[in-house]
Design an enzyme around this catalytic site. Structure first.
Site, mmCIF file in Angstrom:
data_model
loop_
_atom_site.group_PDB
_atom_site.id
_atom_site.type_symbol
_atom_site.label_atom_id
_atom_site.label_comp_id
_atom_site.label_asym_id
_atom_site.label_seq_id
_atom_site.Cartn_x
_atom_site.Cartn_y
_atom_site.Cartn_z
ATOM 1 N N SER A 46 7.126 14.166 16.362
ATOM 2 C CA SER A 46 7.241 13.088 17.345
ATOM 3 C C SER A 46 6.313 13.325 18.530
ATOM 4 O O SER A 46 5.734 12.378 19.073
ATOM 5 C CB SER A 46 8.686 12.934 17.821
ATOM 6 O OG SER A 46 9.174 14.148 18.367
ATOM 7 N N GLU A 47 6.135 14.595 18.947
ATOM 8 C CA GLU A 47 5.168 14.926 19.996
ATOM 9 C C GLU A 47 4.547 16.288 19.771
ATOM 10 O O GLU A 47 5.172 17.193 19.187
ATOM 11 C CB GLU A 47 5.806 14.906 21.397
ATOM 12 C CG GLU A 47 5.942 13.541 22.018
ATOM 13 C CD GLU A 47 7.342 12.988 21.889
ATOM 14 O OE1 GLU A 47 7.549 11.814 22.237
ATOM 15 O OE2 GLU A 47 8.227 13.727 21.414
ATOM 16 N N THR A 48 3.326 16.414 20.252
ATOM 17 C CA THR A 48 2.590 17.677 20.306
ATOM 18 C C THR A 48 2.049 17.802 21.720
ATOM 19 O O THR A 48 1.568 16.816 22.292
ATOM 20 C CB THR A 48 1.431 17.689 19.300
ATOM 21 O OG1 THR A 48 1.964 17.579 17.971
ATOM 22 C CG2 THR A 48 0.602 18.949 19.409
ATOM 23 N N HIS A 77 11.665 15.964 25.886
ATOM 24 C CA HIS A 77 11.763 17.187 25.080
ATOM 25 C C HIS A 77 10.444 17.954 25.079
ATOM 26 O O HIS A 77 10.451 19.193 25.084
ATOM 27 C CB HIS A 77 12.311 16.887 23.668
ATOM 28 C CG HIS A 77 11.341 16.851 22.546
ATOM 29 N ND1 HIS A 77 10.661 15.705 22.181
ATOM 30 C CD2 HIS A 77 10.940 17.817 21.676
ATOM 31 C CE1 HIS A 77 9.898 15.966 21.144
ATOM 32 N NE2 HIS A 77 10.041 17.236 20.814
#
Length: 280
Positions: A46-48, A77
């Site tokens: 979902s994110e990096t 997060h």
């Protein structure tokens, strides 16, 4: 090609594989925007995030946050996961709190025992959701309009709008049709009923990002930060509460919300699952 230190962490869980994963790349100043975006797409998380030298002298580090599709000015997060990774790698904050620089400016992070918490940033968009958009949301969630108790924009940089349902099971039973919600970030919340659901949490949340590589997020700091400002501002939640998220995805995320005076802090545990290097 360059070598970078790398961690993959799990956020909002004390148990590996039960929270929300995040990839963190250290000392990424040499990477181009295109390379960052390409790696974030490749991880399919979902994110990096990418840690860089701060531009603001008050900050301890700067972070850039990418989904599989775009860069975000803020996300929850990734804020906690990046801070955990930075501290674990030997980062030493300039003051008692850790100061993260990102697209929305400076974000304060504090240590709460073994957990971390960030100060909820101001909402960029709030207020009611217009009727046309609510029709799309209802179609996407498969709900009759009367099933939605309340709805509100809770956008702090990630574009969230949130709807409240009456019962936790309604949230868990949702099977969205994402074709109706493309381009939207929709959070759904309902209260736990202690006599039936227990007292481990007070609210159940799900987060849908239609069109993204991860159409549902397992544990979402930015959404819960926005929802907390909405609920606490209207007296719909106690000053301290716990959110459960990710159950339908096989996760067990727990997000801690605490209001201290005018400040709202969003916290949880972070564990490291992968520690190594990568070549880009």
């Amino acid at each position: 090609m360059h070598s970078f230190n790398f961690k993959q962490v799990d956020v909002f869980s004390r148990v590996p594989l039960k929270g929300n994963p995040l990839a963190v790349v250290f000392a990424a100043d040499k990477l181009s925007d295109e390379r960052m975006a390409a790696f974030a797409t490749w991880t399919n998380l979902s994110e990096t995030t990418f840690i860089l030298e701060p531009q603001d002298p008050r900050a301890d580090y700067r972070v850039r946050i990418f989904t599989t599709l775009k860069e975000l000015p803020f996300a929850g997060h990734p804020t906690l996961g990046t801070c955990h990774a930075w501290l674990e790698a030997g980062g030493v904050p300039k003051g008692e709190e850790i100061i993260q620089e990102c697209g929305v400016g400076l974000v304060r992070v504090r240590r709460q025992g073994a957990e971390l918490a960030f100060l909820a940033p101001p909402l960029l968009k709030t207020g009611p959701v217009d009727a046309t958009l609510m029709t799309r949301v209802c179609l996407g969630l498969g709900l009759e309009p009367q099933a939605i108790v309340r709805a509100q924009w809770v956008d702090n940089g990630a574009g969230w709008l949130a709807v409240m349902l009456a019962d936790r099971q309604q949230v868990l039973d949702l099977r969205p049709d994402h074709s109706h919600m493309l381009g939207l970030a929709v959070g759904v919340i309902a209260p736990w009923h202690a006599e039936r659901d227990g007292d481990e949490a007070q609210f159940e949340v799900r987060a849908f990002i239609s069109g993204d590589g991860m159409p549902e997020d397992p544990a979402t700091g930015s959404l819960n930060a926005g929802i907390a400002q909405w609920l606490l501002g209207e007296g719909l939640a106690p000053a301290r509460y716990v959110v459960s998220q990710g159950l339908t995805m096989g996760r067990a995320g727990r997000i801690q919300v605490e209001q201290v005076g005018e400040e709202i802090w969003i916290g949880g545990a972070v564990v490291t699952c992968i520690d190594g290097t990568l070549a880009l």
